[in-house]
Structures are given as C-alpha cells and as structure tokens.
Design a protein around this motif. Structure first.
Motif, PDB file in Angstrom:
ATOM      1  N   UNK A  14       0.831  -1.205   0.000  1.00 12.61           N
ATOM      2  CA  UNK A  14       0.000   0.000   0.000  1.00 12.61           C
ATOM      3  C   UNK A  14       0.869   1.259   0.000  1.00 12.61           C
ATOM      4  N   UNK A  15       1.906   1.260   0.822  1.00 13.18           N
ATOM      5  CA  UNK A  15       2.786   2.424   0.918  1.00 13.18           C
ATOM      6  C   UNK A  15       3.525   2.662  -0.398  1.00 13.18           C
ATOM      7  N   UNK A  16       4.049   1.600  -0.995  1.00 15.52           N
ATOM      8  CA  UNK A  16       4.771   1.742  -2.254  1.00 15.52           C
ATOM      9  C   UNK A  16       3.847   2.189  -3.384  1.00 15.52           C
ATOM     10  N   UNK A  85       7.806   2.015   6.167  1.00 15.71           N
ATOM     11  CA  UNK A  85       6.935   1.122   5.399  1.00 15.71           C
ATOM     12  C   UNK A  85       5.532   1.003   5.975  1.00 15.71           C
ATOM     13  N   UNK A  86       5.236   1.770   7.022  1.00 14.27           N
ATOM     14  CA  UNK A  86       3.882   1.766   7.583  1.00 14.27           C
ATOM     15  C   UNK A  86       3.329   3.185   7.712  1.00 14.27           C
ATOM     16  N   UNK A  87       3.769   4.080   6.825  1.00 10.14           N
ATOM     17  CA  UNK A  87       3.360   5.479   6.878  1.00 10.14           C
ATOM     18  C   UNK A  87       2.779   5.932   5.538  1.00 10.14           C
ATOM     19  N   UNK A  88       1.667   6.664   5.610  1.00  9.55           N
ATOM     20  CA  UNK A  88       1.004   7.177   4.411  1.00  9.55           C
ATOM     21  C   UNK A  88       0.567   8.613   4.689  1.00  9.55           C
ATOM     22  N   UNK A  89       0.868   9.514   3.776  1.00  8.37           N
ATOM     23  CA  UNK A  89       0.423  10.895   3.913  1.00  8.37           C
ATOM     24  C   UNK A  89      -1.065  11.013   3.621  1.00  8.37           C
ATOM     25  N   UNK A 115      -0.522   8.230  15.370  1.00  8.51           N
ATOM     26  CA  UNK A 115      -0.446   6.796  15.639  1.00  8.51           C
ATOM     27  C   UNK A 115      -1.846   6.184  15.603  1.00  8.51           C
ATOM     28  N   UNK A 116      -2.199   5.584  14.466  1.00 10.27           N
ATOM     29  CA  UNK A 116      -3.495   4.892  14.374  1.00 10.27           C
ATOM     30  C   UNK A 116      -3.460   3.658  15.265  1.00 10.27           C
ATOM     31  N   UNK A 117      -4.606   3.344  15.863  1.00  6.28           N
ATOM     32  CA  UNK A 117      -4.610   2.290  16.886  1.00  6.28           C
ATOM     33  C   UNK A 117      -5.768   1.322  16.666  1.00  6.28           C
ATOM     34  N   UNK A 118      -5.430   0.060  16.423  1.00  4.61           N
ATOM     35  CA  UNK A 118      -6.434  -0.982  16.296  1.00  4.61           C
ATOM     36  C   UNK A 118      -7.355  -0.846  15.104  1.00  4.61           C
ATOM     37  N   UNK A 179       0.563   3.685  10.536  1.00  2.00           N
ATOM     38  CA  UNK A 179      -0.294   2.504  10.639  1.00  2.00           C
ATOM     39  C   UNK A 179       0.330   1.365  11.438  1.00  2.00           C
ATOM     40  N   UNK A 180       1.506   1.602  11.981  1.00  4.39           N
ATOM     41  CA  UNK A 180       2.228   0.519  12.648  1.00  4.39           C
ATOM     42  C   UNK A 180       1.494  -0.104  13.823  1.00  4.39           C
ATOM     43  N   UNK A 181       0.597   0.667  14.462  1.00  4.15           N
ATOM     44  CA  UNK A 181      -0.162   0.150  15.592  1.00  4.15           C
ATOM     45  C   UNK A 181      -1.618  -0.114  15.218  1.00  4.15           C
TER      46      UNK A 181
END
Length: 228
Positions: A14-16, A85-89, A115-118, A179-181
């Motif tokens: 998704x990030x790429x 690899x878990x970040x999107x603007x 930090x998105x959560x769940x 999106x890491x969390x």
C-alpha cells in the motif's frame, strides 16, 4: 528512502503504491528480511534500488539510517523523502509536495504524525502517545557536501541526518498516518515483546510507553480526513 524488514504481509504494498504516484525514484535498504519483502519492493517500477543486507542490523539502527542516506544520495536527488513502510500521507500531500520543494526559503519540511490504533478510524492520544503534537522532519533538500551525521543509537534514531536541524525549515500542517499500531492486538503484543527484548532498561525509549502498549482501553480520537 525507506528501510524495511519482513513487511510482506503488512502495509508495504500500500505504501509503495501510494509513493509511486508522486516519487520519482525509491531507494530501499532491506534489513535481512526472511519473507518476500524484497520481491514486493522490486515489483514496483519506481523502486530504483534495494540494498539487501544478509545480517540483521536492527539493533544498530544508526548504521541502517546512515547506509540508507548514503545509498540514496549517490543518485543525486534534489529532494529526499524519508518514510517508513507503515506510513502514508493524507491525500492533500500529493497536491502540494511540488510546491513544498519549488522554493528557496527552507531546506526541510516536517509533518505531524498520528499513531493509528487498532484500525484506521482512530488514533491514540494520551500522556504516552503524543507524536502528533510535534513535527517530524521527513522531506529535505539534498545538499552535496553538507556534513551529515546520525547519533550512534541502537534504536529510535532520527530518520534524517541530525545536522539538517541547523538549516531553515518549514513546519507543515499536513498529516501522516502511522499505521504501525493499526493492526490486531496480537500484533501489538508482538511489538511490545520485541521492544522489551531490545531495550529492557529503557535506554533508547520510554519504559512507561512500552508498558502502555498493552493498555486494555487506550484513549482514542476519531480521525477526520481533510480534503482541502
């Protein structure tokens, strides 16, 4: 530029895909992945190079960051975006990124990261989770010959050379979704165990924040996309 390890079944594709809409080239350092992370990276035409490490360097993160910076700058980019690899603007970044670069008033741009959560509907906000209340430098002008350095920390290393902080910059109101969390409770527990194993004394991070990962009812705030 991006460093990765075992991202095949997470957010990498998704990030790429998102990066490919506005980045000219993408340089990646793979920290000895044992899954198909490298194959996923190479499936995107914008990926210019994947540096494959055979020995894991995650416990020496400053070496990873330094290597990634050197490998990226050898191609002579005008500007560099340091992203994980878990970040999107948020969407408006694509419409403004050229404006951010086509100027001569500042040499770096910092953004607020949430930090998105769940899941993807809420981000976490409490005494231990306030990353979105400060700015993170992610976009910077490449200045050949400018001295660069990273602090020799094992974990939680700045993503860009610390010396850039001495240059004029811009604090942008554009937001980044971390999106890491955002995954399952099981995934968050695995990350908790990894942090506790790597940094049992809290030398590189906050012990209180590590423990807060397991909070049963964290304070969450609804995310609202800003289209303008």
């Amino acid at each position: 530029m991006m460093q990765v390890r075992n991202e095949e079944n997470r957010f990498l594709e998704e990030v790429l895909q998102d990066l490919s809409e506005y980045a000219d080239d993408i340089v990646i350092v793979d920290d000895a992945s044992t899954d198909r992370t490298v194959d996923v990276c190479l499936s995107f035409p914008k990926v210019k190079e994947v540096v494959r490490l055979t020995e894991r360097h995650f416990s020496r993160e400053w070496e990873l960051r330094s290597l990634l910076w050197r490998e990226t700058c050898k191609y002579g980019p005008d500007w560099v975006l340091a992203i994980d690899a878990d970040e999107v603007f948020e969407s408006k970044f694509k419409r403004t990124v050229r404006q951010l670069m086509n100027q001569d008033s500042y040499d770096w741009v910092a953004f607020r990261m949430y930090d998105f959560w769940g899941g993807r509907t809420h981000y976490r906000e409490d005494e231990h989770w306030q990353l979105h209340k400060r700015h993170t430098i992610m976009l910077l002008r490449n200045l050949p010959g400018f001295p660069y350095y990273y602090l020799q920390h094992d974990h939680h290393v700045h993503r860009v050379p610390l010396s850039y902080g001495a240059l004029p910059g811009l604090l942008s109101d554009i937001r980044v979704k971390h999106l890491g969390w955002a995954g399952s409770e099981e995934e968050r527990r695995r990350k908790y165990e990894r942090y506790k194993q790597m940094d049992p004394e809290g030398v590189w991070g906050s012990q209180a924040q590590y423990e807060s990962i397991l909070d049963a009812s964290p304070h969450l705030v609804e995310w609202k996309e800003e289209e303008s």
